[in-house]
Design an enzyme around this catalytic site. Structure first.
Site, PDB file in Angstrom:
ATOM      1  N   ASP A  55       0.813  -1.228   0.000  1.00  0.00           N
ATOM      2  CA  ASP A  55       0.000   0.000   0.000  1.00  0.00           C
ATOM      3  C   ASP A  55       0.844   1.275   0.000  1.00  0.00           C
ATOM      4  OD1 ASP A  55       0.841  -0.540   2.540  1.00  0.00           O
ATOM      5  OD2 ASP A  55      -1.086  -0.157   3.506  1.00  0.00           O
ATOM      6  N   ASP A 105      -3.593  -7.722   2.061  1.00  0.00           N
ATOM      7  CA  ASP A 105      -4.538  -6.689   2.515  1.00  0.00           C
ATOM      8  C   ASP A 105      -4.686  -5.518   1.550  1.00  0.00           C
ATOM      9  OD1 ASP A 105      -2.034  -5.615   2.887  1.00  0.00           O
ATOM     10  OD2 ASP A 105      -2.405  -4.821   4.888  1.00  0.00           O
TER      11      ASP A 105
END
Ligand code: F6P
Length: 349
Positions: free
Chosen positions: A107, A133
């Site tokens: 991310d 994730d």
């Protein structure tokens, strides 16, 4: 065409398989590929090397990244808080004369890549994280390898749990998402699986272990590093200034051991699985997924579809705008089928 390629954030099994796939898939075109060393750090420090098919031979099964990585380098806010993005852009556009950049990372890397894209550098993102994730993406490479390590560790810890009549705790990685602990815990037959998305009731866990003490004699617990008991905060191990995500979690397994031991008759032991989950050779699944992601990224570059991140949706590779991904994460949904399954087989959650 000149394409730059970098790997950002923590290392992950399958990174080399992506590097290999992008390089080989673009090699057939009139394209030159350059590897930027140590992620965005390489753009700031002018560190790069040519990537030709010969340079990626034999790296498919190799763990880590041949380009190196750096998880504390955000050119928009480097360690000392200074914005050096113009310097990084200068190296990419004016020195290397890149027509495109393929950024492989989690991310933090995607958020930086998206900002560079907005500044005019054509970017394609490839999701990398053992934590699984990243939003919009069903599965990232590295996750399967991490889950395999957790499952094997639990198999081994179960031997001691049964032989000594102990409570054995395995702490997994995963940051604020419980995917590794949930899938690894199910694969390794954990009696209790504790994930960040569901705070657990400490007293209920003590009662569960006591009940198992008298009935089975042992308990196997798989706890995610981001898990917390109701009323308690995250267990933070360190703070890394300059990292896009400065908090490092860790130690909740040892904390849980200290809570459980005085309340049980059995001995309790905690094992921190740590970076063992992230190192070493990727599983066959991850090698294939990483190769598919690399080929898809090369295809996006060829088609001039920039500002996008490759994703796996169901069984197929596709892509989404980087802006849909930047700054977001993907926790385990509370109605997820794996949680329901864990509940049905009597796992403490
Ligand atoms: O995001 C991947 C990950 O391995 C997390 O699961 C873990 O919390 C973190 O990275 C550890 O980072 P570092 O290697 O910087 O300690």
């Amino acid at each position: 065409m000149h394409v730059g390629l970098l790997t950002g954030g923590g290392d992950c099994p399958g990174l080399n398989a992506v590097i290999r796939a992008v390089t080989l898939a673009l090699a057939s075109d009139e394209t030159r590929v350059t590897g930027i060393q140590r992620g965005f750090w390489g753009l700031l420090h002018g560190a790069s090397r040519p990537l030709e098919p010969a340079a990626v031979r034999g790296i498919l099964a190799e763990g880590g990244t041949i380009l190196g990585t750096h998880n504390r380098c955000d050119p928009f806010r480097d360690v000392d808080g200074v914005d050096r993005s113009a310097q990084a852009l200068f190296y990419a556009v004016d020195v290397l004369k890149l027509d495109a950049l393929v950024a492989i990372g989690g991310d933090g890397t995607m958020a930086i890549a998206e900002r560079f894209h907005r500044l005019g550098l054509p970017v394609v993102g490839v999701p990398k994280t053992i934590d699984n994730d990243l939003p919009e993406n069903d599965r990232s490479f590295g996750f399967d390898s991490a889950v395999a390590v957790v499952a094997e560790a639990l198999d081994r810890l179960a031997t001691t749990a049964r032989s000594h009549g102990r409570v054995m705790i395995a702490e997994t990685m995963g940051r604020y998402a419980g995917w590794i602990a949930l899938e690894g815990g199910l694969a390794g037959g954990a009696d209790a699986i504790l994930i960040p998305e569901l705070s657990f009731d400490l007293e209920a866990l003590v009662a569960f272990c006591r009940e198992r003490e008298s009935r089975e004699g042992h308990t196997l617990i798989c706890i995610a590093e981001g898990a917390k008991a109701t009323g308690h905060g995250f267990t933070v191990k360190a703070r890394l200034e300059g990292s896009p995500d400065p908090l490092r979690l860790g130690g909740v397994g040892a904390w849980l051991q200290a809570q459980l031991e005085p309340q049980l008759q059995s001995e309790v032991r905690a094992t921190l699985l740590g970076h063992v989950q992230r190192g070493g050779t990727p599983t066959a699944f991850d090698r294939v997924l990483a190769t598919r992601f690399g080929c898809h990224a090369a295809q996006l570059v060829r088609e001039g579809r920039f500002g996008r991140m490759v994703v796996l949706r169901g069984a197929d590779c596709s892509s989404v705008p980087l802006s849909d991904v930047a700054g977001r994460s993907r926790p385990v949904p509370l109605d997820h089928e794996l949680l329901v399954a864990a509940h049905h087989i009597g796992t403490f959650l």
